[in-house]
Write an enzyme that holds these catalytic residues in place. Structure first.
Site, PDB file in Angstrom:
ATOM      1  N   ASN A   7      -4.010 -19.599  -3.534  1.00  0.00           N
ATOM      2  CA  ASN A   7      -3.086 -18.840  -2.690  1.00  0.00           C
ATOM      3  C   ASN A   7      -2.435 -19.825  -1.730  1.00  0.00           C
ATOM      4  O   ASN A   7      -3.061 -20.251  -0.760  1.00  0.00           O
ATOM      5  CB  ASN A   7      -3.861 -17.742  -1.945  1.00  0.00           C
ATOM      6  CG  ASN A   7      -2.984 -16.984  -0.968  1.00  0.00           C
ATOM      7  OD1 ASN A   7      -1.763 -17.150  -0.950  1.00  0.00           O
ATOM      8  ND2 ASN A   7      -3.603 -16.139  -0.153  1.00  0.00           N
ATOM      9  N   TRP A   8      -1.203 -20.164  -2.038  1.00  0.00           N
ATOM     10  CA  TRP A   8      -0.518 -21.182  -1.228  1.00  0.00           C
ATOM     11  C   TRP A   8      -0.074 -20.656   0.132  1.00  0.00           C
ATOM     12  O   TRP A   8       0.340 -21.424   0.989  1.00  0.00           O
ATOM     13  CB  TRP A   8       0.701 -21.727  -1.986  1.00  0.00           C
ATOM     14  CG  TRP A   8       0.377 -22.552  -3.202  1.00  0.00           C
ATOM     15  CD1 TRP A   8      -0.858 -22.710  -3.786  1.00  0.00           C
ATOM     16  CD2 TRP A   8       1.291 -23.322  -3.985  1.00  0.00           C
ATOM     17  NE1 TRP A   8      -0.748 -23.534  -4.884  1.00  0.00           N
ATOM     18  CE2 TRP A   8       0.558 -23.926  -5.033  1.00  0.00           C
ATOM     19  CE3 TRP A   8       2.663 -23.560  -3.923  1.00  0.00           C
ATOM     20  CZ2 TRP A   8       1.146 -24.748  -5.985  1.00  0.00           C
ATOM     21  CZ3 TRP A   8       3.258 -24.370  -4.874  1.00  0.00           C
ATOM     22  CH2 TRP A   8       2.504 -24.974  -5.895  1.00  0.00           C
ATOM     23  N   LYS A   9      -0.124 -19.327   0.294  1.00  0.00           N
ATOM     24  CA  LYS A   9       0.344 -18.690   1.538  1.00  0.00           C
ATOM     25  C   LYS A   9       1.764 -19.174   1.857  1.00  0.00           C
ATOM     26  O   LYS A   9       2.538 -19.414   0.928  1.00  0.00           O
ATOM     27  CB  LYS A   9      -0.662 -18.931   2.677  1.00  0.00           C
ATOM     28  CG  LYS A   9      -2.081 -18.524   2.253  1.00  0.00           C
ATOM     29  CD  LYS A   9      -3.086 -18.484   3.368  1.00  0.00           C
ATOM     30  CE  LYS A   9      -4.447 -18.095   2.797  1.00  0.00           C
ATOM     31  NZ  LYS A   9      -5.481 -17.981   3.836  1.00  0.00           N
ATOM     32  N   HIS A  18      -4.271  -8.845   0.991  1.00  0.00           N
ATOM     33  CA  HIS A  18      -4.909  -9.996   1.639  1.00  0.00           C
ATOM     34  C   HIS A  18      -5.177  -9.652   3.109  1.00  0.00           C
ATOM     35  O   HIS A  18      -4.395  -8.932   3.735  1.00  0.00           O
ATOM     36  CB  HIS A  18      -4.002 -11.230   1.523  1.00  0.00           C
ATOM     37  CG  HIS A  18      -4.708 -12.488   1.918  1.00  0.00           C
ATOM     38  ND1 HIS A  18      -4.893 -12.846   3.235  1.00  0.00           N
ATOM     39  CD2 HIS A  18      -5.315 -13.442   1.178  1.00  0.00           C
ATOM     40  CE1 HIS A  18      -5.572 -13.979   3.279  1.00  0.00           C
ATOM     41  NE2 HIS A  18      -5.847 -14.363   2.054  1.00  0.00           N
ATOM     42  N   GLU A  65      -4.674 -11.215   5.684  1.00  0.00           N
ATOM     43  CA  GLU A  65      -3.557 -11.552   6.577  1.00  0.00           C
ATOM     44  C   GLU A  65      -2.491 -10.459   6.536  1.00  0.00           C
ATOM     45  O   GLU A  65      -1.824 -10.195   7.540  1.00  0.00           O
ATOM     46  CB  GLU A  65      -2.995 -12.933   6.185  1.00  0.00           C
ATOM     47  CG  GLU A  65      -3.966 -14.044   6.584  1.00  0.00           C
ATOM     48  CD  GLU A  65      -3.968 -15.264   5.681  1.00  0.00           C
ATOM     49  OE1 GLU A  65      -3.026 -15.456   4.898  1.00  0.00           O
ATOM     50  OE2 GLU A  65      -4.952 -16.031   5.753  1.00  0.00           O
ATOM     51  N   GLU A  72     -13.100 -11.536   0.227  1.00  0.00           N
ATOM     52  CA  GLU A  72     -12.794 -12.625   1.171  1.00  0.00           C
ATOM     53  C   GLU A  72     -13.245 -12.228   2.577  1.00  0.00           C
ATOM     54  O   GLU A  72     -12.499 -11.523   3.282  1.00  0.00           O
ATOM     55  CB  GLU A  72     -11.297 -12.910   1.188  1.00  0.00           C
ATOM     56  CG  GLU A  72     -10.721 -13.318  -0.152  1.00  0.00           C
ATOM     57  CD  GLU A  72      -9.438 -14.115   0.006  1.00  0.00           C
ATOM     58  OE1 GLU A  72      -9.391 -15.247  -0.494  1.00  0.00           O
ATOM     59  OE2 GLU A  72      -8.495 -13.623   0.656  1.00  0.00           O
ATOM     60  N   GLY A  82     -10.018 -19.906   6.174  1.00  0.00           N
ATOM     61  CA  GLY A  82      -9.366 -20.949   6.952  1.00  0.00           C
ATOM     62  C   GLY A  82     -10.213 -21.496   8.087  1.00  0.00           C
ATOM     63  O   GLY A  82      -9.718 -22.216   8.951  1.00  0.00           O
ATOM     64  N   SER A  86     -12.758 -20.465   2.499  1.00  0.00           N
ATOM     65  CA  SER A  86     -13.207 -21.855   2.633  1.00  0.00           C
ATOM     66  C   SER A  86     -13.913 -22.385   1.379  1.00  0.00           C
ATOM     67  O   SER A  86     -14.900 -23.119   1.480  1.00  0.00           O
ATOM     68  CB  SER A  86     -14.092 -22.030   3.876  1.00  0.00           C
ATOM     69  OG  SER A  86     -13.343 -21.748   5.044  1.00  0.00           O
ATOM     70  N   GLY A 102      -7.508 -20.868  -0.644  1.00  0.00           N
ATOM     71  CA  GLY A 102      -6.364 -21.077   0.239  1.00  0.00           C
ATOM     72  C   GLY A 102      -6.096 -22.559   0.454  1.00  0.00           C
ATOM     73  O   GLY A 102      -5.534 -23.245  -0.395  1.00  0.00           O
ATOM     74  N   GLY A 103      -6.543 -23.076   1.589  1.00  0.00           N
ATOM     75  CA  GLY A 103      -6.237 -24.448   1.993  1.00  0.00           C
ATOM     76  C   GLY A 103      -6.456 -25.498   0.917  1.00  0.00           C
ATOM     77  O   GLY A 103      -5.598 -26.370   0.700  1.00  0.00           O
TER      78      GLY A 103
END
Ligand code: 13P
Length: 253
Positions: free
Chosen positions: A9-11, A98, A100, A170, A176, A216, A237-238
């Site tokens: 997930n590149w966000k 998600h 977010e 998640e 993150g 993470s 993610g990251g």
């Protein structure tokens, strides 16, 4: 049998040039190093969906996903993107719900149920996210909350339809933050989700649904988390923004 899936997930990250470079690095490393049949998905920002798909080409084992879609079919909804538009450019996955989106855009279970319906109506695969914030984990009510999230947005589906959904657990406190759930915490919650699905739809249906872990995930913890019996891969993610890390995570699945 359910699939193993690792989705990045590149966000809201990367320029077009950076997205192209990252995709080409991932393509080369996957071709050289990744064995087995783990499905790989890149959930890029909307402006890059089509170019990423074209860059991957028709024979790629890597697929593309969107990060959200509208609950509406079409019309005067400025700035929105429908599931059928995503379908029309040949993108097979859509992340729905998600944390977010829930937190910053006020998306609730009822709205997410509508989005799931639109994604399935377009014959795409929703990656439906659930997970508890830190205060709920600390209060010890995390299992009840996650069950409620699953029930609110998925339990209206038929047994046939629900098997087309991928679920991503998640925990918000692990997103993150560098603070990953332990493999035991992940396995426990995934088992709770699968048991709840089995109570609603029967064991056979529940066994067919992939449940991914997100929060993470890194090269050094992926293998252990992914080896849990009810963990069917990850939503990353990251670490999905770095080709080396992402491909190492895929190799852990
Ligand atoms: P991180 O891997 O950066 O914790 O993000 C997880 C996530 O939100 C994936 O959807």
């Amino acid at each position: 049998m359910r699939s193993k899936i690792v989705a990045g997930n590149w966000k809201m990250n990367k320029s077009l040039e950076e997205a192209k470079a990252l995709t080409s690095e991932i393509m080369a490393m996957v071709a050289d190093e990744v064995k087995g049949d783990t499905k790989i998905v890149l959930c890029t920002p909307f402006p890059y969906l089509l170019s990423t798909k074209n860059q991957l080409g028709t024979n790629s084992r890597i697929e593309v996903g969107a990060q959200n879609c509208s609950e509406h079919d079409s019309g005067a909804y400025t700035g929105e993107t429908s599931a059928s538009m995503i379908k029309s450019i040949g993108i097979p996955y859509v992340i729905i719900g998600h944390s977010e989106r829930r937190q910053y855009f006020g998306e609730d279970g009822k709205l997410l149920a509508k989005k799931v319906d639109k994604v399935l109506a377009s014959e795409l695969t929703p990656i439906f996210c659930c997970g508890e914030p830190l205060e709920i984990r600390e209060a010890g009510t995390h299992e009840a909350l996650v069950k409620k999230q699953v029930e609110e947005s998925l339990f209206h589906l038929t047994a046939k339809a629900v098997q087309k959904v991928v679920i991503a657990y998640e925990p918000v406190w692990a997103i993150g933050t560098g603070k990953t759930a332990t493999s035991q915490q992940a396995q426990d919650m995934h088992a709770v989700i699968r048991t709840y699905l089995a109570e609603r739809y029967g064991k056979e249906v529940a066994e067919n649904i992939s449940i991914l872990y997100g929060g993470s995930v890194k090269p050094d913890n992926a293998r252990e988390i992914f080896s849990c019996p009810d963990v069917d891969g990850g939503l990353v993610g990251g670490a999905s923004l770095k080709s080396r890390d992402f491909v190492d995570i895929i190799k852990g699945a």
